[in-house]
Design an enzyme around this catalytic site. Structure first.
Site, short mmCIF file in Angstrom:
data_model
loop_
_atom_site.label_atom_id
_atom_site.label_comp_id
_atom_site.label_asym_id
_atom_site.label_seq_id
_atom_site.Cartn_x
_atom_site.Cartn_y
_atom_site.Cartn_z
N HIS A 89 0.83 -1.21 0.00
CA HIS A 89 0.00 0.00 0.00
C HIS A 89 0.86 1.26 0.00
CE1 HIS A 89 -4.01 -1.67 0.24
NE2 HIS A 89 -3.53 -2.61 1.03
N SER A 90 1.97 1.21 -0.72
CA SER A 90 2.92 2.33 -0.70
C SER A 90 2.35 3.58 -1.37
CB SER A 90 4.19 1.90 -1.43
OG SER A 90 4.96 3.02 -1.77
N ASN A 91 2.41 4.69 -0.63
CA ASN A 91 2.05 5.99 -1.20
C ASN A 91 3.08 6.42 -2.24
OD1 ASN A 91 -0.30 6.63 0.51
ND2 ASN A 91 1.22 6.62 2.16
#
Ligand SMILES: Cc1ncc(COP(=O)(O)O)c(C=O)c1O
Length: 343
Positions: A89-91
């Site tokens: 879920h990396s921004n």
């Protein structure tokens, strides 16, 4: 009122001006007053929120300012594909994939671990933005996989531009020099002591703040709140990046006190804490959930559960415990991360 700069600061800003960047962010972001939050926490304080969740591009957040410099047009000239890495879920991966799409490039994301549901949150957005996803077992496997993907792209006749984790490089940190200048300018003639709280993980954001304060000669208490790594690890990463970035901007002629020295001093005086991580990265804590409720109900500001909620938990605790001195102006740097609300 803008900042009054000493000689090394002036030289540094002059050196920053021609460094190439791809404009992506909607800036300046507002410095939102939060009087109802201050009234609830401690009425002697002024509290403001630097709204970098609203940098806009690719759903915004702190990664946008950093990527502008990583994606220097000169470095992009022959690139056909961006390669980077992060969690499911990396921004950072989201904004990198959006930048690649915007620039007409392909994008490969090396992701450690599978999301519970690949349609939701940033995991869904990585796919919606057209990125190719390569899954690896853990964080340690990411660097090698990035190198392998870059080699594959080159072998197929393309040109890979690898963006290091979090764009927390000396180049990427320059984006947060601009944010520092914005905040100093937005404060005008306010002479209260200033404390700035931010989430800090790969360290590039706070490195830029450290460098920005050194350039401006701005005496601020900086607090970096880790959502995952030990505080000493984040301090080491941030200090290294800030010093390297300062080295690029520092006057070479020995004119006035050294910018690199000032960065070293400010980095050493910066607080780093891992007291608010709880059981681990992305795992909610009671204090973080309370901070989400407090910022929502008393400031109309929505925090993300992974980064900003833990930074806000630190800020509220340090205010309540009296660590933040009476009469201070507390700035909460909101670094974004909203898609985590929808995972
Ligand atoms: C929303 C958010 N806030 C804060 C951070 C931490 O920023 P940095 O990696 O520059 O320390 C990140 C990235 O890891 C992030 O995605």
């Amino acid at each position: 009122m803008g900042p009054a700069l000493d000689q090394p600061g002036k030289v540094a800003l002059r050196r920053l001006a021609p460094i190439g960047r791809t404009p992506l962010a909607v800036v300046p972001t507002p410095l939102l007053p939060a009087p109802a939050l201050a009234a609830r926490l401690r009425p002697d304080l002024r509290i403001s929120i630097k709204a970098d969740a609203w940098t806009g591009f690719g759903l915004g957040g702190n990664k946008v300012r950093k990527l502008e410099y990583e994606l220097d047009p000169a470095r992009l000239r022959s690139a056909t594909e961006l390669v980077t890495a992060g969690g499911p879920h990396s921004n950072h991966c989201r904004v990198t994939a959006a930048a690649a799409a915007h620039l007409g490039l392909r994008c490969t994301l090396v992701i450690n671990g599978e999301p519970e549901d690949p349609r939701r949150g940033n995991a869904g957005l990585h796919r919606l933005l057209g990125a190719r996803i390569v899954t690896v077992a853990d964080r340690e496997a990411r660097a090698l996989a990035m190198a392998e993907e870059s080699a594959r792209i080159e072998a197929e006749g393309g040109r890979a531009l690898a963006v290091p984790l979090g764009a927390s490089t000396p180049r990427g940190a320059l984006g947060y020099v601009h944010a520092t200048v914005e905040m100093r300018t937005q404060l005008g003639g306010d002479r209260r002591p200033v404390w700035i709280f931010t989430a800090a993980s790969s360290g590039g954001t706070i490195a830029g703040l450290i460098l920005g304060c050194a350039i401006l000669g701005w005496q601020v208490r900086l607090v970096g709140v880790s959502p995952d790594e030990p505080a000493a690890t984040v301090r080491a990463a941030a200090t290294e990046v800030a010093l390297a970035a300062a080295g690029r901007l520092a006057p070479q002629d020995g004119d006035g006190p050294g910018l690199v020295d000032a960065v070293g001093r400010i980095a050493a005086a910066t607080h780093f804490t891992d007291d608010f991580v709880g059981e681990g990265y992305g795992i909610p804590t009671r204090a973080a959930n309370d901070a989400i409720a407090l910022f929502g109900s008393r400031a109309g500001v929505i925090l993300d559960p992974v980064y900003t909620a833990k930074a806000a938990a630190a800020m509220t605790a340090w205010i309540r415990e009296g660590i933040v001195p009476r009469g201070a102006h507390v700035i909460f740097l909101h670094t974004g991360g909203h898609p985590a609300l929808f995972r």
